[in-house]
Write a protein that holds these residues in place. Structure first.
Motif, mmCIF file in Angstrom:
data_model
loop_
_atom_site.group_PDB
_atom_site.id
_atom_site.type_symbol
_atom_site.label_atom_id
_atom_site.label_comp_id
_atom_site.label_asym_id
_atom_site.label_seq_id
_atom_site.Cartn_x
_atom_site.Cartn_y
_atom_site.Cartn_z
ATOM 1 N N SER A 43 0.833 -1.209 0.000
ATOM 2 C CA SER A 43 0.000 0.000 0.000
ATOM 3 C C SER A 43 0.867 1.259 0.000
ATOM 4 O O SER A 43 0.514 2.250 -0.631
ATOM 5 C CB SER A 43 -0.974 -0.001 1.179
ATOM 6 N N LEU A 44 2.009 1.223 0.694
ATOM 7 C CA LEU A 44 2.902 2.385 0.705
ATOM 8 C C LEU A 44 3.496 2.637 -0.673
ATOM 9 O O LEU A 44 3.467 3.770 -1.169
ATOM 10 C CB LEU A 44 4.033 2.197 1.728
ATOM 11 N N HIS A 51 -0.020 8.685 -6.049
ATOM 12 C CA HIS A 51 -0.254 10.052 -5.565
ATOM 13 C C HIS A 51 1.021 10.904 -5.600
ATOM 14 O O HIS A 51 1.084 11.946 -4.950
ATOM 15 C CB HIS A 51 -0.810 10.011 -4.137
ATOM 16 N N LYS A 52 1.999 10.449 -6.363
ATOM 17 C CA LYS A 52 3.318 11.088 -6.354
ATOM 18 C C LYS A 52 3.257 12.581 -6.696
ATOM 19 O O LYS A 52 3.912 13.390 -6.042
ATOM 20 C CB LYS A 52 4.250 10.355 -7.316
ATOM 21 N N ASP A 56 4.519 15.222 -4.070
ATOM 22 C CA ASP A 56 5.683 16.043 -4.405
ATOM 23 C C ASP A 56 5.355 17.539 -4.383
ATOM 24 O O ASP A 56 6.176 18.343 -3.934
ATOM 25 C CB ASP A 56 6.260 15.647 -5.764
ATOM 26 N N THR A 57 4.171 17.900 -4.826
ATOM 27 C CA THR A 57 3.764 19.310 -4.789
ATOM 28 C C THR A 57 3.689 19.800 -3.346
ATOM 29 O O THR A 57 4.166 20.895 -3.030
ATOM 30 C CB THR A 57 2.406 19.506 -5.497
ATOM 31 N N MET A 58 3.107 18.994 -2.473
ATOM 32 C CA MET A 58 3.016 19.394 -1.063
ATOM 33 C C MET A 58 4.405 19.511 -0.429
ATOM 34 O O MET A 58 4.672 20.449 0.321
ATOM 35 C CB MET A 58 2.158 18.416 -0.270
ATOM 36 N N ILE A 59 5.274 18.562 -0.735
ATOM 37 C CA ILE A 59 6.639 18.634 -0.201
ATOM 38 C C ILE A 59 7.327 19.885 -0.719
ATOM 39 O O ILE A 59 7.924 20.641 0.054
ATOM 40 C CB ILE A 59 7.447 17.362 -0.556
ATOM 41 N N ALA A 82 6.354 9.128 4.271
ATOM 42 C CA ALA A 82 5.762 9.728 5.470
ATOM 43 C C ALA A 82 4.537 10.568 5.123
ATOM 44 O O ALA A 82 3.499 10.471 5.790
ATOM 45 C CB ALA A 82 6.801 10.570 6.207
ATOM 46 N N LEU A 83 4.639 11.382 4.080
ATOM 47 C CA LEU A 83 3.495 12.217 3.714
ATOM 48 C C LEU A 83 2.332 11.364 3.230
ATOM 49 O O LEU A 83 1.177 11.653 3.544
ATOM 50 C CB LEU A 83 3.883 13.265 2.669
ATOM 51 N N TYR A 84 2.620 10.296 2.499
ATOM 52 C CA TYR A 84 1.548 9.391 2.102
ATOM 53 C C TYR A 84 0.823 8.853 3.339
ATOM 54 O O TYR A 84 -0.406 8.855 3.399
ATOM 55 C CB TYR A 84 2.080 8.228 1.251
ATOM 56 N N GLU A 85 1.590 8.438 4.336
ATOM 57 C CA GLU A 85 0.965 7.939 5.566
ATOM 58 C C GLU A 85 0.154 9.032 6.255
ATOM 59 O O GLU A 85 -0.941 8.774 6.758
ATOM 60 C CB GLU A 85 2.017 7.391 6.527
#
Length: 133
Positions: A43-44, A51-52, A56-59, A82-85
């Motif tokens: 799932s990770l 959702h990359k 990536d935009t949020m990061i 981590a952001l995905y989680e």
């Protein structure tokens, strides 16, 4: 498989995908070798892959004087997992656990500055996510 192991294997698979432009299934097969797969690991890797762009935009929006493509691949992929989680597993894993795990993994796989960098970026992201909730 323990969640820490799943996160570490996810980091390794995503790193391979970054380096070699491979699909998630192939990268997972490479990192698992003879080990049985794990639903959380899959799932990770698949979740970050799907959702990359959003991740990536949020990061990128939380980096100061850096572009995401200039980050070390290890750091970039630790942040992605981590952001995905934080975004998609928030009902399963508390924010502080995600941050702690990411920092610990960065100590193991990154360089001497990785853990403080990862902690700083993720702390900003968590603040943003809390303000949205």
């Amino acid at each position: 498989m323990k969640r820490r192991t799943a996160r570490e294997k996810a980091l390794q698979a995503l790193f391979q995908m970054d380096m070699n432009e491979m699909e998630p299934a192939e990268a997972l097969e490479n990192v698992l070798e003879e080990t049985e797969s794990d639903d959380y690991l899959e799932s990770l890797v698949v979740g970050v892959y799907e959702h990359k762009e959003e991740i990536d935009t949020m990061i990128q929006n939380h980096l100061e004087r850096w572009k995401i493509d200039r980050l070390a691949r290890v750091d970039r992929n630790i942040l992605r997992v981590a952001l995905y989680e934080l975004l998609y597993k928030k009902d399963e894993v508390p924010h502080n656990a995600v941050l702690n795990e990411a920092v610990e993994i960065s100590k193991r796989f990154g360089d001497e500055k990785s853990s403080s960098f990862v902690n700083g970026v993720l702390s900003k992201l968590v603040d943003t996510l809390h303000s949205r909730d």
